[in-house]
Design a protein around this motif. Sequence first.
Motif, PDB file in Angstrom:
ATOM      1  N   LYS A   7      26.179-112.302 -35.170  1.00  0.00           N
ATOM      2  CA  LYS A   7      26.981-111.217 -34.504  1.00  0.00           C
ATOM      3  C   LYS A   7      26.005-109.876 -34.506  1.00  0.00           C
ATOM      4  CE  LYS A   7      31.084-112.587 -36.963  1.00  0.00           C
ATOM      5  NZ  LYS A   7      32.262-112.259 -37.884  1.00  0.00           N
ATOM      6  N   PRO A   8      26.103-109.263 -33.436  1.00  0.00           N
ATOM      7  CA  PRO A   8      25.297-108.242 -33.021  1.00  0.00           C
ATOM      8  C   PRO A   8      25.051-107.125 -33.874  1.00  0.00           C
ATOM      9  CG  PRO A   8      27.201-107.863 -31.683  1.00  0.00           C
ATOM     10  CD  PRO A   8      27.501-109.315 -32.451  1.00  0.00           C
ATOM     11  N   ALA A   9      25.882-106.630 -34.858  1.00  0.00           N
ATOM     12  CA  ALA A   9      25.855-105.723 -35.575  1.00  0.00           C
ATOM     13  C   ALA A   9      24.566-105.591 -36.349  1.00  0.00           C
ATOM     14  CB  ALA A   9      27.252-105.365 -36.274  1.00  0.00           C
ATOM     15  N   LEU A  56      15.067-111.361 -39.001  1.00  0.00           N
ATOM     16  CA  LEU A  56      15.963-110.581 -38.724  1.00  0.00           C
ATOM     17  C   LEU A  56      15.338-109.695 -37.501  1.00  0.00           C
ATOM     18  CD1 LEU A  56      17.144-108.951 -42.316  1.00  0.00           C
ATOM     19  CD2 LEU A  56      17.879-110.948 -40.983  1.00  0.00           C
ATOM     20  N   ARG A  57      16.232-108.621 -36.983  1.00  0.00           N
ATOM     21  CA  ARG A  57      15.827-108.245 -35.752  1.00  0.00           C
ATOM     22  C   ARG A  57      15.373-106.896 -35.879  1.00  0.00           C
ATOM     23  NH1 ARG A  57      22.229-109.346 -34.849  1.00  0.00           N
ATOM     24  NH2 ARG A  57      22.048-108.246 -36.905  1.00  0.00           N
ATOM     25  N   ARG A  79      27.401-104.776 -42.911  1.00  0.00           N
ATOM     26  CA  ARG A  79      26.943-106.379 -42.951  1.00  0.00           C
ATOM     27  C   ARG A  79      25.707-106.385 -43.526  1.00  0.00           C
ATOM     28  NH1 ARG A  79      26.231-108.644 -38.625  1.00  0.00           N
ATOM     29  NH2 ARG A  79      26.870-110.759 -39.300  1.00  0.00           N
ATOM     30  N   GLY A  80      25.257-107.604 -44.230  1.00  0.00           N
ATOM     31  CA  GLY A  80      24.230-108.018 -44.612  1.00  0.00           C
ATOM     32  C   GLY A  80      24.165-108.778 -45.673  1.00  0.00           C
ATOM     33  N   LEU A  81      22.910-108.871 -46.677  1.00  0.00           N
ATOM     34  CA  LEU A  81      22.505-109.827 -47.682  1.00  0.00           C
ATOM     35  C   LEU A  81      21.996-109.067 -48.988  1.00  0.00           C
ATOM     36  CD1 LEU A  81      22.035-112.647 -48.460  1.00  0.00           C
ATOM     37  CD2 LEU A  81      20.007-112.777 -47.108  1.00  0.00           C
ATOM     38  N   VAL A  82      22.336-109.664 -49.913  1.00  0.00           N
ATOM     39  CA  VAL A  82      21.294-109.173 -51.154  1.00  0.00           C
ATOM     40  C   VAL A  82      20.994-110.565 -51.954  1.00  0.00           C
ATOM     41  CG1 VAL A  82      21.559-108.202 -53.456  1.00  0.00           C
ATOM     42  CG2 VAL A  82      22.923-107.216 -51.552  1.00  0.00           C
ATOM     43  N   ILE A  83      19.779-110.606 -52.052  1.00  0.00           N
ATOM     44  CA  ILE A  83      19.281-112.165 -52.852  1.00  0.00           C
ATOM     45  C   ILE A  83      18.752-111.482 -54.231  1.00  0.00           C
ATOM     46  CG2 ILE A  83      17.241-111.776 -51.394  1.00  0.00           C
ATOM     47  CD1 ILE A  83      16.869-114.855 -51.530  1.00  0.00           C
ATOM     48  N   ILE A  84      19.031-112.392 -55.143  1.00  0.00           N
ATOM     49  CA  ILE A  84      18.573-112.000 -56.414  1.00  0.00           C
ATOM     50  C   ILE A  84      18.086-113.078 -56.956  1.00  0.00           C
ATOM     51  CG2 ILE A  84      19.309-111.282 -58.656  1.00  0.00           C
ATOM     52  CD1 ILE A  84      21.974-110.267 -57.495  1.00  0.00           C
ATOM     53  N   LEU A 142      27.892-115.901 -52.456  1.00  0.00           N
ATOM     54  CA  LEU A 142      29.384-115.151 -52.677  1.00  0.00           C
ATOM     55  C   LEU A 142      29.566-114.416 -51.006  1.00  0.00           C
ATOM     56  CD1 LEU A 142      28.364-113.283 -55.807  1.00  0.00           C
ATOM     57  CD2 LEU A 142      30.088-115.192 -55.879  1.00  0.00           C
ATOM     58  N   ASN A 143      30.684-114.525 -50.604  1.00  0.00           N
ATOM     59  CA  ASN A 143      31.095-114.377 -49.277  1.00  0.00           C
ATOM     60  C   ASN A 143      29.952-114.731 -48.244  1.00  0.00           C
ATOM     61  OD1 ASN A 143      32.963-112.438 -50.577  1.00  0.00           O
ATOM     62  ND2 ASN A 143      31.769-110.796 -50.476  1.00  0.00           N
ATOM     63  N   ALA A 144      29.707-115.939 -48.390  1.00  0.00           N
ATOM     64  CA  ALA A 144      28.665-116.495 -47.525  1.00  0.00           C
ATOM     65  C   ALA A 144      29.583-116.633 -45.910  1.00  0.00           C
ATOM     66  CB  ALA A 144      28.630-118.119 -47.810  1.00  0.00           C
ATOM     67  N   PRO A 145      28.724-116.776 -44.983  1.00  0.00           N
ATOM     68  CA  PRO A 145      29.311-116.927 -43.489  1.00  0.00           C
ATOM     69  C   PRO A 145      29.681-118.057 -43.361  1.00  0.00           C
ATOM     70  CG  PRO A 145      27.018-116.161 -43.411  1.00  0.00           C
ATOM     71  CD  PRO A 145      27.306-116.591 -44.866  1.00  0.00           C
ATOM     72  N   TRP A 146      30.777-118.144 -42.323  1.00  0.00           N
ATOM     73  CA  TRP A 146      31.664-119.045 -42.154  1.00  0.00           C
ATOM     74  C   TRP A 146      30.871-120.744 -42.024  1.00  0.00           C
ATOM     75  CZ3 TRP A 146      33.331-121.387 -37.022  1.00  0.00           C
ATOM     76  CH2 TRP A 146      34.335-122.384 -36.965  1.00  0.00           C
ATOM     77  N   ARG A 147      31.187-121.567 -42.445  1.00  0.00           N
ATOM     78  CA  ARG A 147      30.589-123.012 -42.367  1.00  0.00           C
ATOM     79  C   ARG A 147      28.948-123.170 -42.650  1.00  0.00           C
ATOM     80  NH1 ARG A 147      32.312-125.508 -36.460  1.00  0.00           N
ATOM     81  NH2 ARG A 147      31.426-127.439 -37.506  1.00  0.00           N
TER      82      ARG A 147
END
Length: 287
Positions: free
Chosen positions: A33-35, A109-110, A164-169, A250-255
């Motif tokens: 997704k572009p955001a 990432l972009r 939107r985004g990601l936290v990796i622990i 948690l809250n992983a992207p679809w599929r």
Amino acid sequence: MEMNYRHTFHAGNHADVLKHVALLALCDALTAKPAPLFALDTHAGRGLYALDSNSALRTGEAEGGIGRLLAESPKHLAITRYLAAVRACRQVHGSASYPGSPWLLAHALRPDDRIAACELHPEEAQLLGSTFAADARVSAHERDGYAAIKALLPPRIGDTRFNRGLVIIDPPYEAQLEEFDTAIHALREGLTRWPQGTFALWYPIKMRRALQPFYRRAAALPAKSTFVAELLVHPDDSPLRMNGSGLLLLNAPWRLDETLRGALQLLARTLGDPSGSWRLDWLKEPA
């Protein structure tokens, strides 16, 4: 306790393979997704490792992880993606280099995305900062990663608010099972502050039955969906060694679960002993 840990002894082992295959799959799903995205790596280490260093050679763990995977190159989109990233790292940094999670985030990432990488150990944090000094997208912090969850979420940099985004622990678990208490508390804090964020917690597996309280508490977190993806290279019946590891997502992207399911099967077959296994279970399915 974290101050004693050096990931350079373990870089490229089977746990890194699982974590980094999943991390790139997460990044690819999120960037569909572009955001713009924000990524927080709470226990980033130095970001880049040399597998021909004395520390890495002393344990030899990379031989049974990235070494074996490169040699056999099992055919799966997520694994191929990961191996391509490792090769890209080596083209820039040398044939014995291995990318840590901050490097992989920066690779995947972009230009409009932003990354905060935290490391508590002063020497490791200095190396982390040096690795990304020329990358304006990456901010390196010498600080406690758990505290960063409270300080940096919800993410806002300048006038940009990241939805939107990601936290990796990826803590070292020097406190053994006590680390799970700290991690669960941090995840709850993070989900409260940034409920739409995707969170990934890595954990070691020695005896899986000892993790039952962790699974129950993880299922009760205020996420929209929760699943675990685990890779065992040995039977999970010895408390004296790390027999495998897992990721709580948690809250992983679809599929994403479908992507990881196929990768786990091949990773268990390639990296595990004859009793190697894998597991992907939903603790809370999406509504």
